[in-house]
Motif scaffolding. Structure first.
Motif, PDB file in Angstrom:
ATOM      1  N   GLY A 344       0.956  -1.240   0.033  1.00  0.00           N
ATOM      2  CA  GLY A 344      -0.195   0.066  -0.159  1.00  0.00           C
ATOM      3  C   GLY A 344       0.958   1.286  -0.022  1.00  0.00           C
ATOM      4  N   ILE A 345       1.875   1.481   0.757  1.00  0.00           N
ATOM      5  CA  ILE A 345       2.693   2.512   0.946  1.00  0.00           C
ATOM      6  C   ILE A 345       3.346   2.584  -0.274  1.00  0.00           C
ATOM      7  CG2 ILE A 345       4.929   3.229   2.161  1.00  0.00           C
ATOM      8  CD1 ILE A 345       3.335   2.007   4.707  1.00  0.00           C
ATOM      9  N   GLU A 346       4.169   1.425  -0.778  1.00  0.00           N
ATOM     10  CA  GLU A 346       4.987   1.471  -2.011  1.00  0.00           C
ATOM     11  C   GLU A 346       4.120   1.989  -3.122  1.00  0.00           C
ATOM     12  OE1 GLU A 346       6.652  -2.659  -2.689  1.00  0.00           O
ATOM     13  OE2 GLU A 346       6.300  -2.256  -4.908  1.00  0.00           O
ATOM     14  N   GLU A 347       2.883   1.717  -3.235  1.00  0.00           N
ATOM     15  CA  GLU A 347       1.951   2.193  -4.413  1.00  0.00           C
ATOM     16  C   GLU A 347       1.460   3.488  -4.202  1.00  0.00           C
ATOM     17  OE1 GLU A 347      -0.692  -1.073  -5.328  1.00  0.00           O
ATOM     18  OE2 GLU A 347       0.796  -2.449  -6.089  1.00  0.00           O
ATOM     19  N   GLY A 348       1.903   4.131  -3.148  1.00  0.00           N
ATOM     20  CA  GLY A 348       1.270   5.695  -2.950  1.00  0.00           C
ATOM     21  C   GLY A 348       0.108   5.788  -2.409  1.00  0.00           C
ATOM     22  N   ALA A 349      -0.304   4.980  -1.415  1.00  0.00           N
ATOM     23  CA  ALA A 349      -1.565   5.141  -0.672  1.00  0.00           C
ATOM     24  C   ALA A 349      -1.006   5.989   0.737  1.00  0.00           C
ATOM     25  CB  ALA A 349      -2.299   3.868  -0.173  1.00  0.00           C
ATOM     26  N   THR A 350      -1.699   6.721   1.326  1.00  0.00           N
ATOM     27  CA  THR A 350      -1.623   7.552   2.418  1.00  0.00           C
ATOM     28  C   THR A 350      -1.702   6.745   3.730  1.00  0.00           C
ATOM     29  OG1 THR A 350      -1.743   9.432   1.016  1.00  0.00           O
ATOM     30  CG2 THR A 350      -1.333   9.937   3.535  1.00  0.00           C
ATOM     31  N   ASN A 376      -6.361   8.047   0.153  1.00  0.00           N
ATOM     32  CA  ASN A 376      -5.935   8.313  -1.473  1.00  0.00           C
ATOM     33  C   ASN A 376      -5.573   6.987  -2.185  1.00  0.00           C
ATOM     34  OD1 ASN A 376      -5.829  11.062  -1.131  1.00  0.00           O
ATOM     35  ND2 ASN A 376      -3.833  11.147  -0.141  1.00  0.00           N
ATOM     36  N   VAL A 377      -6.440   6.016  -1.729  1.00  0.00           N
ATOM     37  CA  VAL A 377      -6.205   4.670  -2.506  1.00  0.00           C
ATOM     38  C   VAL A 377      -7.186   4.812  -3.932  1.00  0.00           C
ATOM     39  CG1 VAL A 377      -6.990   2.315  -2.100  1.00  0.00           C
ATOM     40  CG2 VAL A 377      -6.175   3.472  -0.283  1.00  0.00           C
ATOM     41  N   THR A 378      -6.505   4.339  -5.009  1.00  0.00           N
ATOM     42  CA  THR A 378      -7.199   4.167  -6.179  1.00  0.00           C
ATOM     43  C   THR A 378      -7.366   2.820  -6.400  1.00  0.00           C
ATOM     44  OG1 THR A 378      -5.131   3.995  -7.484  1.00  0.00           O
ATOM     45  CG2 THR A 378      -5.980   6.323  -6.976  1.00  0.00           C
ATOM     46  N   SER A 379      -8.437   2.379  -7.379  1.00  0.00           N
ATOM     47  CA  SER A 379      -8.820   1.048  -8.002  1.00  0.00           C
ATOM     48  C   SER A 379      -7.636   0.390  -8.321  1.00  0.00           C
ATOM     49  CB  SER A 379      -9.781   1.022  -8.540  1.00  0.00           C
ATOM     50  OG  SER A 379     -11.201   1.213  -8.197  1.00  0.00           O
ATOM     51  N   ALA A 380      -6.508   1.181  -8.905  1.00  0.00           N
ATOM     52  CA  ALA A 380      -5.438   0.336  -9.578  1.00  0.00           C
ATOM     53  C   ALA A 380      -4.663  -0.251  -8.583  1.00  0.00           C
ATOM     54  CB  ALA A 380      -4.716   1.306 -10.416  1.00  0.00           C
ATOM     55  N   MET A 381      -4.560   0.089  -7.398  1.00  0.00           N
ATOM     56  CA  MET A 381      -3.657  -0.455  -6.075  1.00  0.00           C
ATOM     57  C   MET A 381      -3.962  -1.688  -5.888  1.00  0.00           C
ATOM     58  SD  MET A 381      -3.396   2.980  -3.834  1.00  0.00           S
ATOM     59  CE  MET A 381      -2.576   4.633  -4.498  1.00  0.00           C
ATOM     60  N   THR A 382      -3.128  -2.459  -5.430  1.00  0.00           N
ATOM     61  CA  THR A 382      -3.141  -3.924  -5.090  1.00  0.00           C
ATOM     62  C   THR A 382      -4.066  -3.798  -3.980  1.00  0.00           C
ATOM     63  OG1 THR A 382      -0.807  -4.242  -6.085  1.00  0.00           O
ATOM     64  CG2 THR A 382      -1.821  -5.968  -4.506  1.00  0.00           C
ATOM     65  N   ILE A 383      -4.020  -2.751  -2.990  1.00  0.00           N
ATOM     66  CA  ILE A 383      -4.754  -3.051  -1.771  1.00  0.00           C
ATOM     67  C   ILE A 383      -6.238  -2.778  -1.972  1.00  0.00           C
ATOM     68  CG2 ILE A 383      -2.883  -2.519  -0.115  1.00  0.00           C
ATOM     69  CD1 ILE A 383      -3.957   0.385   0.055  1.00  0.00           C
ATOM     70  N   ALA A 384      -6.372  -2.294  -3.118  1.00  0.00           N
ATOM     71  CA  ALA A 384      -7.857  -2.171  -3.555  1.00  0.00           C
ATOM     72  C   ALA A 384      -8.576  -3.127  -4.288  1.00  0.00           C
ATOM     73  CB  ALA A 384      -7.942  -0.823  -4.302  1.00  0.00           C
ATOM     74  N   GLN A 385      -7.808  -4.265  -4.703  1.00  0.00           N
ATOM     75  CA  GLN A 385      -8.083  -5.165  -5.463  1.00  0.00           C
ATOM     76  C   GLN A 385      -7.948  -6.594  -5.026  1.00  0.00           C
ATOM     77  OE1 GLN A 385      -9.434  -5.154  -8.672  1.00  0.00           O
ATOM     78  NE2 GLN A 385      -9.332  -2.945  -8.548  1.00  0.00           N
TER      79      GLN A 385
END
Ligand SMILES: NC(=O)C1=CN([C@@H]2O[C@H](COP(=O)(O)OP(=O)(O)OC[C@H]3O[C@@H](n4cnc5c(N)ncnc54)[C@H](OP(=O)(O)O)[C@@H]3O)[C@@H](O)[C@H]2O)C=CC1
Ligand SMILES: O=C(O)CCC(=O)C(=O)O
Length: 485
Positions: A344-350, A376-385
């Protein structure tokens, strides 16, 4: 090993050691140095014995009346109820769920057994008018035969019982493979069936590695039906094996469940439901909330209330009455969750709170993770999928209800989903457009009632439903009978 019990397989009415002679330690996730007990590390030879016993028992079991089979379930329910505290405590020690939650789940097991015991007295078919006025045409139901039950560790009593009870009442015999992490709790449930006097071979339990015993059940030519709950990766393997041999199968494989909070929501209710749905059982429910999609006008107010509420959560051993959230169920799960936090951190979530193991020396020996919120999580992130199966919430901000539903649907899973709003038209839009098997309005995403159908769409399920009256569809085949006088 002297003071620590060793638990056996149940095969053909007898408690038996694995033919390998090997056992595996079950570890307390609240303290990795504590061995709760030893369980059998079985081989395919043990599985073959169990399937053989279930096959030999199936004719006499199916010939009993439904009410006679129901009597055994009533007796097993009574045994489980009498031993509720003891068995719930074992669940807490084996997989970390808090004791009140474990007691609640055990009581649910009792209720499920009684519900299906009653099913033995209900109708199993319909009379259908024939075009031939001198004929009688009707449907009836027949059992599949030997049913394999493969279950995970997150609900070690409720999930096995909601598969085993309907399978038995509709006349099937069982080979049960529980997750190795919670095989002792499973053995105690088997003791309840055994003490209820269920005939030898009708229910058999074989513990051991999933890729040996679970896969062995999926491949076995004498197992006619397989009910599985667990990861989508293993579910696919089980489904492919069952299909290849022509067996019926049922897969329940998790979720990435959204909660939508609209501008007109009762924010206190939404916060409480998000915390309960997302973090109870340490987030290890297939129905757990993992994405929180909030409309922009209330985003900051909701976030602030959520963080205040999460700040009050007490993490600790499940047997401590002051604990609200226990550890992850196993070391493997603990590392899985930590790796998602790093991702999550690596992919830019806060990171808003949590994000690592609990920093408390007293809890160092356990698999504790802080309740965590990202924004600031987007659908493209692993933690959202991907299904994290841990105490992790992802906040996503949207402008409209339609946008929220679009994001909610933008995953491969579709198990449960909830919305918080007072607006009936938003409720109806959500109910119609959300891709989920369980749709909840002004209520948390978790929370399954035993008398209602349970299951998902997309990768959450193979399409069938469990629990309630729906269970008959999987555990029986329909026969259409035409009788001409
Ligand atoms: N839908 C749900 O409720 C659940 C979802 N999950 C998800 O799965 C992830 C991994 O958890 P995990 O416990 O490893 O789940 P798995 O899918 O690996 O395990 C579920 C069950 O399947 C068994 N199994 C393992 N391999 C096979 C196989 N090849 N054939 C047949 N059965 C097999 C397991 O046995 P054993 O573990 O003893 O080897 C267990 O009894 C979690 O992080 C979570 O995301 C997990 C649990 C429940
Ligand atoms: O939410 C519940 O009560 C059941 C959840 C479930 O079936 C699961 O996590 O596997």
């Amino acid at each position: 090993m002297s003071d620590i019990n060793t638990y056996l397989n149940l095969i053909n009415g007898r408690w038996q050691q694995a033919s390998s002679g090997e056992v595996e330690a079950s570890i307390d996730p609240a303290n990795r140095h504590e061995i709760v007990g030893y369980v059998q590390q079985s081989s395919l030879a043990d599985l073959n014995d169990a399937v053989g016993a279930a096959k030999a028992a199936k004719l006499s079991w199916r010939k009993l009346s439904g009410s006679a089979r129901g009597e055994y379930l009533f007796k097993a329910a009574d045994r489980l109820e009498r031993r509720l505290d003891e068995i719930a405590e074992m669940m807490t020690r084996e997989m970390g769920k808090t004791f009140p939650e474990a007691k609640g789940e055990t009581a649910r097991g009792v209720a499920i057994l009684r519900y299906y015991a009653g099913e033995g007295m209900r109708k199993t078919g319909d009379v259908i008018p024939s075009t031939d006025s001198t004929a009688l045409m009707f449907t009836t139901r027949v059992p599949l035969g030997v049913v394999g039950v493969i279950t995970p560790w997150n609900f070690p009593i409720a999930i096995p019982i909601w598969k085993i009870a309907p399978a038995l009442i509709f006349g099937n015999t069982i080979v049960f493979k529980p997750a190795q992490e919670t095989a002792i709790t499973a053995a105690l449930v088997m003791e309840c069936f055994h003490e209820a006097g269920i005939p030898a071979g009708v229910i058999n339990m074989v513990t051991g590695q999933g890729d040996v015993i679970g896969q062995g059940i999926a491949d076995h030519p004498d197992v006619q039906g397989i009910s599985f709950t667990g990861s989508d990766r293993i579910g696919k393997l089980v489904g492919q094996s069952a299909l290849a041999k022509g067996a019926k199968y049922q897969l329940e494989m998790g979720g990435k469940n959204p909660v939508i909070v609209l501008n007109d929501a009762d924010l206190d209710l939404a916060v409480e439901a998000t915390v309960s749905g997302g973090l109870r059982s340490t987030g290890q429910k297939c129905t757990a909330t993992s994405r929180v999609i909030v409309q922009s006008d209330v985003y900051e107010a909701f976030k602030s209330k959520l963080l205040t509420r999460i700040g009050q959560i007490r993490v600790g051993p499940g047997m401590d009455p002051s604990t609200w959230m226990g550890p992850c169920a196993s070391e493997k799960q603990y590392h899985t969750v930590l790796s998602y936090l790093a991702k999550g951190i690596e992919e830019g979530a806060t990171l808003l709170c949590g994000g690592s193991k609990v920093q408390d020396e007293a809890l160092d020996a356990g698999f504790y993770i802080e309740p965590t919120v990202f924004e600031n999580v987007t659908s493209a992130m692993t933690i959202a999928q991907e299904e994290i199966f841990g105490p992790v919430l992802a906040l996503m901000k949207v402008d409209t209800c339609e946008e929220a539903i679009g994001i909610a649907n933008d995953v491969k899973f579709g198990l449960s989903a909830s919305i918080f709003t007072r607006d009936i038209s938003n409720m109806l839009t959500f109910m119609g457009d959300i891709e989920a098997g369980l749709v909840r309005v002004n209520a948390e995403s978790a929370g399954v009632e035993l008398q209602a159908p349970f299951g998902g769409v997309k990768m959450s399920s193979s399409g069938s439903r469990e629990q309630g009256q729906a269970a008959i569809e999987f555990y029986t085949d329909v026969k259409t009978v035409f009788i001409k006088s």
